[in-house]
Design an enzyme around this catalytic site. Structure first.
Site, PDB file in Angstrom:
ATOM      1  N   ASP A  85     -24.117 -23.161  11.324  1.00 44.56           N
ATOM      2  CA  ASP A  85     -24.074 -23.354  12.818  1.00 44.56           C
ATOM      3  C   ASP A  85     -23.759 -25.124  13.015  1.00 44.56           C
ATOM      4  O   ASP A  85     -24.898 -25.974  11.655  1.00 44.56           O
ATOM      5  CB  ASP A  85     -25.720 -23.244  13.573  1.00 44.56           C
ATOM      6  N   ASN A  97     -18.418 -17.028  16.613  1.00 41.84           N
ATOM      7  CA  ASN A  97     -19.671 -16.614  17.049  1.00 41.84           C
ATOM      8  C   ASN A  97     -19.877 -18.062  18.502  1.00 41.84           C
ATOM      9  O   ASN A  97     -20.449 -17.507  19.091  1.00 41.84           O
ATOM     10  CB  ASN A  97     -20.713 -16.220  16.924  1.00 41.84           C
ATOM     11  N   TYR A 101     -15.777 -21.327  30.862  1.00 42.81           N
ATOM     12  CA  TYR A 101     -16.533 -20.166  30.252  1.00 42.81           C
ATOM     13  C   TYR A 101     -15.526 -18.763  29.955  1.00 42.81           C
ATOM     14  O   TYR A 101     -14.607 -18.407  29.331  1.00 42.81           O
ATOM     15  CB  TYR A 101     -17.436 -20.021  30.943  1.00 42.81           C
ATOM     16  N   LYS A 124     -13.233 -17.290  27.289  1.00 43.74           N
ATOM     17  CA  LYS A 124     -13.873 -15.676  26.939  1.00 43.74           C
ATOM     18  C   LYS A 124     -12.019 -14.789  27.185  1.00 43.74           C
ATOM     19  O   LYS A 124     -12.413 -13.910  26.399  1.00 43.74           O
ATOM     20  CB  LYS A 124     -14.547 -15.186  27.819  1.00 43.74           C
ATOM     21  N   THR A 150     -31.371 -14.936  24.873  1.00 40.82           N
ATOM     22  CA  THR A 150     -30.808 -15.870  23.592  1.00 40.82           C
ATOM     23  C   THR A 150     -31.219 -17.825  24.257  1.00 40.82           C
ATOM     24  O   THR A 150     -32.049 -17.466  24.797  1.00 40.82           O
ATOM     25  CB  THR A 150     -29.630 -15.965  23.250  1.00 40.82           C
TER      26      THR A 150
END
Ligand SMILES: NC(=O)c1ccc[n+]([C@@H]2O[C@H](COP(=O)([O-])OP(=O)(O)OC[C@H]3O[C@@H](n4cnc5c(N)ncnc54)[C@H](O)[C@@H]3O)[C@@H](O)[C@H]2O)c1
Length: 261
Positions: free
Chosen positions: A38, A88, A154, A158, A189
């Protein structure tokens, strides 16, 4: 071609939180050893600790090819191999198209899209050499359908990840390597923490999907990898929307914009 998760070594980016953390847990529950990475090293260490001897942590910014090379080195030193790479890490910039500045576009492209490209450069040679493995790229239903009009960087990245993943499947599957593209709808999340907002918020338009907990999504990812599924959706409604969109894009867009003042 499905990989044996029980003996696999997985690398997951953005695994200190949310979907990445849940996928790391789901892989480990199936016997995999996991390199938890991360941007925020402390988060990665916490998740690796949760996994016990099956986990090892690394701070890794996916905008740095050196960080990703160091992660591969750690995986090889610590666990001896890499079988599964889950790309991810992702960030968001939200606002009307005319208000999102170029720098915000560059940041989202650098993390979301070029992060996957850098990972391919670092990890694919080893996977191709061993002739086995699996790559999971996290896209979004916003990469399949046009509702993300208030988050264009975004949406664009994507969509790019979906296209890149589909093309990569054509290249890698005949070489023994599986490819999955995770397209979640809403998932609870910490993603809102890192949203950069610009201009005035716009009311949502388009399909509304149920919000899942991250743990359920982690399970869907691990099962999808085991079954060598390309498209991993988290909401069955998304499949219905996709069918309608695919059947007639003009009609689909007209339906979404019919209430436009
Ligand atoms: N939450 C949702 O509703 C949803 C829906 C569709 C797709 N997604 C995608 O799922 C992925 C994971 O998001 P999440 O919802 O779990 O968010 P999250 O914020 O909970 O987790 C993302 C993690 O990525 C890390 N990260 C951010 N920038 C990074 C970088 N440059 N390098 C490495 N790590 C970095 C963050 O520190 C964080 O720990 C993203 O790609 C996101 O676009 C999420």
């Amino acid at each position: 071609m499905s990989i044996d998760l029980h003996h696999a070594v997985a690398v997951v980016t953005g695994a200190g939180s949310g979907i990445g953390r849940a996928a790391a847990h789901a892989f480990a529950r199936r016997g995999a050893r996991v390199v938890v990475t991360d941007l925020i090293g402390e988060r990665a260490r916490t998740v690796a600790d949760e996994l016990g001897p099956r986990g090892v942590a690394a701070a890794c910014d996916v905008t740095s090819v050196d960080d990703l090379r160091a992660v591969r080195g750690l995986a090889l030193d610590h666990f001896g191999r890499v079988d599964l790479v889950m790309n991810n890490a992702g960030v968001l910039a939200v606002g009307p198209a005319e208000d999102i500045p170029l720098e915000a576009w560059q940041r989202v492209v650098d993390v979301n899209l070029l992060g996957v490209v850098r990972s391919n450069l670092v990890f694919l040679p080893g996977l191709l050499e061993q002739g086995s493995g699996h790559v999971v790229n996290t896209a979004s239903t916003a990469g399949l359908l046009p509702y993300g009009f208030d988050r264009l960087p975004y949406t664009a990245t994507k969509h790019a990840i979906v296209g890149l993943s589909e093309a990569l499947a054509l290249y890698l599957r005949p070489r023994g390597i599986g490819v999955s593209c995770l397209c979640p709808a809403g998932v609870a999340t910490n993603i809102v923490e890192q949203i950069a907002f610009y201009g005035k918020p716009a009311p949502p338009r388009g399909p509304a999907f149920p919000v899942l907990d991250a743990e359920s999504v982690g399970e869907l990812v691990a099962d999808g990898v085991l079954r060598d599924r390309f498209l991993i959706l988290t909401a069955p409604q998304a499949a219905d929307e996709l069918r309608e969109h695919g059947a007639d894009i003009d009609a689909y867009l007209s339906r979404l914009t019919k209430d436009t003042p």
